[in-house]
Design an enzyme around this catalytic site. Structure first.
Site, PDB file in Angstrom:
ATOM      1  N   ALA A 112      -9.477   7.545   3.704  1.00 26.09           N
ATOM      2  CA  ALA A 112      -9.834   8.415   3.133  1.00 26.09           C
ATOM      3  C   ALA A 112      -9.217   9.515   2.198  1.00 26.09           C
ATOM      4  O   ALA A 112      -8.265   8.824   2.272  1.00 26.09           O
ATOM      5  CB  ALA A 112     -10.392   9.694   4.817  1.00 26.09           C
ATOM      6  N   GLY A 155     -10.252   4.680   7.066  1.00 26.87           N
ATOM      7  CA  GLY A 155     -11.039   4.392   6.398  1.00 26.87           C
ATOM      8  C   GLY A 155     -11.597   3.681   5.876  1.00 26.87           C
ATOM      9  O   GLY A 155     -12.853   2.978   6.491  1.00 26.87           O
ATOM     10  N   GLU A 158     -12.115   1.053   8.311  1.00 18.98           N
ATOM     11  CA  GLU A 158     -13.219   1.777   9.730  1.00 18.98           C
ATOM     12  C   GLU A 158     -14.393   1.900   8.556  1.00 18.98           C
ATOM     13  O   GLU A 158     -15.601   1.052   9.556  1.00 18.98           O
ATOM     14  CB  GLU A 158     -12.986   3.092  10.078  1.00 18.98           C
ATOM     15  CG  GLU A 158     -11.268   3.279  10.992  1.00 18.98           C
ATOM     16  CD  GLU A 158     -11.165   4.747  10.582  1.00 18.98           C
ATOM     17  OE1 GLU A 158     -11.179   5.865   9.944  1.00 18.98           O
ATOM     18  OE2 GLU A 158     -11.516   5.593  12.371  1.00 18.98           O
ATOM     19  N   GLU A 178      -3.362   6.052   9.855  1.00 13.57           N
ATOM     20  CA  GLU A 178      -3.291   8.026   9.821  1.00 13.57           C
ATOM     21  C   GLU A 178      -2.032   8.152  11.053  1.00 13.57           C
ATOM     22  O   GLU A 178      -1.676   9.482  10.192  1.00 13.57           O
ATOM     23  CB  GLU A 178      -4.379   8.027  10.938  1.00 13.57           C
ATOM     24  CG  GLU A 178      -5.881   7.550  10.067  1.00 13.57           C
ATOM     25  CD  GLU A 178      -6.494   6.074  10.067  1.00 13.57           C
ATOM     26  OE1 GLU A 178      -6.073   5.572  10.894  1.00 13.57           O
ATOM     27  OE2 GLU A 178      -7.370   5.676   9.650  1.00 13.57           O
TER      28      GLU A 178
HETATM   29  N1  CO8 Z   1      -6.548   9.357  -0.454  1.00 15.68           N
HETATM   30  C1  CO8 Z   1      -6.331   9.720  -1.549  1.00 15.68           C
HETATM   31  N2  CO8 Z   1      -5.567   9.187  -2.554  1.00 15.68           N
HETATM   32  C2  CO8 Z   1      -5.443   7.774  -2.231  1.00 15.68           C
HETATM   33  C3  CO8 Z   1      -4.898   7.198  -0.986  1.00 15.68           C
HETATM   34  C4  CO8 Z   1      -5.449   8.563  -0.406  1.00 15.68           C
HETATM   35  N3  CO8 Z   1      -5.954   7.053   0.832  1.00 15.68           N
HETATM   36  N4  CO8 Z   1      -4.476   6.462  -1.042  1.00 15.68           N
HETATM   37  C5  CO8 Z   1      -3.551   5.950  -2.652  1.00 15.68           C
HETATM   38  N5  CO8 Z   1      -4.383   6.917  -3.222  1.00 15.68           N
HETATM   39  C6  CO8 Z   1      -3.963   7.223  -5.062  1.00 15.68           C
HETATM   40  C7  CO8 Z   1      -2.518   7.462  -4.626  1.00 15.68           C
HETATM   41  O1  CO8 Z   1      -2.132   8.956  -4.958  1.00 15.68           O
HETATM   42  C8  CO8 Z   1      -2.237   7.204  -6.182  1.00 15.68           C
HETATM   43  O2  CO8 Z   1      -2.734   8.436  -7.226  1.00 15.68           O
HETATM   44  P1  CO8 Z   1      -1.722   8.876  -8.265  1.00 15.68           P
HETATM   45  O3  CO8 Z   1      -1.282   7.995  -9.710  1.00 15.68           O
HETATM   46  O4  CO8 Z   1      -2.546   9.943  -8.791  1.00 15.68           O
HETATM   47  O5  CO8 Z   1      -0.215   9.813  -7.397  1.00 15.68           O
HETATM   48  C9  CO8 Z   1      -2.809   5.801  -6.456  1.00 15.68           C
HETATM   49  O6  CO8 Z   1      -4.449   5.858  -5.389  1.00 15.68           O
HETATM   50  C10 CO8 Z   1      -2.501   4.684  -6.400  1.00 15.68           C
HETATM   51  O7  CO8 Z   1      -1.843   4.486  -5.054  1.00 15.68           O
HETATM   52  P2  CO8 Z   1      -0.051   4.506  -5.213  1.00 15.68           P
HETATM   53  O8  CO8 Z   1       0.637   4.729  -6.343  1.00 15.68           O
HETATM   54  O9  CO8 Z   1       0.047   4.583  -3.700  1.00 15.68           O
HETATM   55  O10 CO8 Z   1      -0.109   3.011  -4.636  1.00 15.68           O
HETATM   56  P3  CO8 Z   1       0.404   1.937  -4.263  1.00 15.68           P
HETATM   57  O11 CO8 Z   1       0.422   0.554  -4.721  1.00 15.68           O
HETATM   58  O12 CO8 Z   1       2.188   2.170  -4.484  1.00 15.68           O
HETATM   59  O13 CO8 Z   1       0.360   1.891  -3.034  1.00 15.68           O
HETATM   60  C11 CO8 Z   1      -0.729   2.092  -0.346  1.00 15.68           C
HETATM   61  C12 CO8 Z   1      -0.696   1.651  -2.255  1.00 15.68           C
HETATM   62  C13 CO8 Z   1       0.108   1.433   0.348  1.00 15.68           C
HETATM   63  C14 CO8 Z   1      -2.731   1.776  -0.300  1.00 15.68           C
HETATM   64  C15 CO8 Z   1      -0.532   3.155  -1.149  1.00 15.68           C
HETATM   65  O14 CO8 Z   1      -1.060   4.543  -1.838  1.00 15.68           O
HETATM   66  C16 CO8 Z   1      -0.929   3.774   0.342  1.00 15.68           C
HETATM   67  O15 CO8 Z   1      -0.172   4.469   1.654  1.00 15.68           O
HETATM   68  N6  CO8 Z   1      -2.402   5.207   1.021  1.00 15.68           N
HETATM   69  C17 CO8 Z   1      -2.211   6.016   1.606  1.00 15.68           C
HETATM   70  C18 CO8 Z   1      -3.294   4.926   3.067  1.00 15.68           C
HETATM   71  C19 CO8 Z   1      -3.330   5.569   4.365  1.00 15.68           C
HETATM   72  O16 CO8 Z   1      -3.224   5.908   4.756  1.00 15.68           O
HETATM   73  N7  CO8 Z   1      -5.114   5.451   4.542  1.00 15.68           N
HETATM   74  C20 CO8 Z   1      -5.323   5.972   5.474  1.00 15.68           C
HETATM   75  C21 CO8 Z   1      -5.931   8.001   5.123  1.00 15.68           C
HETATM   76  S1  CO8 Z   1      -5.901   8.711   6.213  1.00 15.68           S
HETATM   77  C22 CO8 Z   1      -7.923   8.004   7.025  1.00 15.68           C
HETATM   78  O17 CO8 Z   1      -8.258   6.741   6.158  1.00 15.68           O
HETATM   79  C23 CO8 Z   1      -8.975   9.188   8.335  1.00 15.68           C
HETATM   80  C24 CO8 Z   1     -10.145   7.796   8.160  1.00 15.68           C
HETATM   81  C25 CO8 Z   1     -10.796   9.109   8.075  1.00 15.68           C
HETATM   82  C26 CO8 Z   1     -12.454   8.824   8.934  1.00 15.68           C
HETATM   83  C27 CO8 Z   1     -13.053   7.905   7.754  1.00 15.68           C
HETATM   84  C28 CO8 Z   1     -14.248   7.622   7.399  1.00 15.68           C
HETATM   85  C29 CO8 Z   1     -15.051   6.588   6.755  1.00 15.68           C
END
Ligand code: CO8
Length: 304
Positions: A112, A155, A158, A178
């Site tokens: 998400a 998400g 999911e 999460e």
């Molecule tokens: N939300 C918003 N932006 C994101 C997300 C995210 N989940 N994941 C990545 N991005 C963005 C980063 O902020 C970055 O943007 P910017 O360049 O503007 O800073 C861009 O994508 C590229 O990401 P990274 O630079 O971090 O890329 P890396 O290759 O270094 O890392 C990762 C990739 C490992 C995927 C890393 O981005 C990461 O850890 N992301 C977050 C993953 C996460 O925690 N996901 C869970 C989110 S909570 C959730 O999903 C709750 C679910 C609720 C229900 C959903 C129902 C469908």
């Protein structure tokens, strides 16, 4: 091999309207057209989205490609609304027998949208029933296949689990991170995952927030099959096309019976299954399938 990229580019129609509004307008027009004449098929090329690409790589398969590359396909509210609209479109199209959801080679969806969620409060979540409309995928009557390359986190994992079958590219990574953000999965990560991989593995995944390879998730039962990254979408479209070529009412009953196993005891479930099995004897397609076998020829299903 499908020229998927060329096709995606070709069908994307830019619009000066807000894309969601344009998509919904196009959908209503298409649906109205199809209601007016049973021969009219909603035209996928009329749909335009902000966060998705939609196409029909074969005559009987709908393909939805999540398309927020800069955010690794993070699932924002707009994307989930557009996904619902795209699914409604493919449900309204009688030629579509199965749907494939995919992302990019880098990310199916990295969860998400954390930036969108960050300012939310408890009262806002409750008052707006946050995430309530994010589960449309799980309510689909038509089979939905996930083609997962890259990250399927939170998400994203999911969303894949709301689909009927998960196929993965060999570099895909799954996880429910999460807990690292101080929250818990909110769209089935503690429920569907546990049903798929069992309690111990699900606990490890949700309590550590670690990432897991496609191969490990295939062994654990979450993923049906792993393909090379470059051929994943093509292979999944082939599977979807095969399913879509079978009797649509029988496919639907089959899907309903498998899904009932989530909700029912073994006794209730096998009774339900037997009754659905009996009901197929009211279909022309059941008669055709068995007659074709006896006559040593291919079956021609008519969805009746
Ligand atoms: N939300 C918003 N932006 C994101 C997300 C995210 N989940 N994941 C990545 N991005 C963005 C980063 O902020 C970055 O943007 P910017 O360049 O503007 O800073 C861009 O994508 C590229 O990401 P990274 O630079 O971090 O890329 P890396 O290759 O270094 O890392 C990762 C990739 C490992 C995927 C890393 O981005 C990461 O850890 N992301 C977050 C993953 C996460 O925690 N996901 C869970 C989110 S909570 C959730 O999903 C709750 C679910 C609720 C229900 C959903 C129902 C469908």
């Amino acid at each position: 091999m499908f020229a998927l990229n060329a096709l995606r580019t070709a069908i994307r129609v830019q619009s000066a309207l807000s894309p969601s509004a344009a998509a919904i307008r196009a959908l209503s027009t298409a649906t109205a057209a199809s209601a007016g004449s049973s021969a009219a098929v909603p035209d996928v090329s009329k749909l335009s989205f902000n966060t998705l690409l939609v196409s029909k790589p074969t005559a009987n398969v709908g393909l939805v490609t999540l398309n927020r590359p800069k955010a690794l396909n993070a699932l924002c509210d707009d994307l989930m609304s557009e996904l619902n609209t795209a699914l409604e479109h493919f449900h309204a199209d009688p030629t579509v027998g199965a749907i494939v959801i995919t992302g990019s080679e880098r990310a199916f969806a990295a969860g998400a949208d954390i930036k969108e969620m960050q300012p939310l409060t408890y009262s806002k979540c409750v008052n707006t029933n946050f995430l309530a409309h994010w589960t449309r995928v799980a309510e689909s009557r038509k089979p939905i296949l996930a083609a997962v390359n890259g990250f399927a986190l939170g998400g994203g994992c999911e969303l894949a689990m709301m689909c009927d079958i998960i196929y993965a590219g060999e570099k895909a990574q799954f996880g429910q991170p999460e807990i690292l953000l101080g929250t818990i999965p909110g769209a089935g990560g503690t429920q569907r995952l546990t049903q798929a991989v069992g309690k111990s593995k699900a606990m490890e995944i949700v309590l550590t927030g670690d990432k897991y390879s496609a191969q490990e998730m295939e062994r654990a039962g979450l993923v049906a099959r792993v393909y090379p990254v470059e051929t994943l979408v093509e292979e999944v479209v082939k599977k979807a096309s095969k399913i879509a070529s079978l009797s649509k009412p029988v496919v639907q009953l089959c899907k309903e019976a498998v899904n009932a196993s989530y909700e029912m005891t073994l006794k209730e479930g096998t009774h339900f299954e037997r009754r659905l099995f009996h009901s197929t004897f009211g279909l022309k397609d059941r008669a055709e399938g068995m007659t074709a076998f006896v006559e040593k020829r291919g079956a021609k299903f008519t969805d009746e």
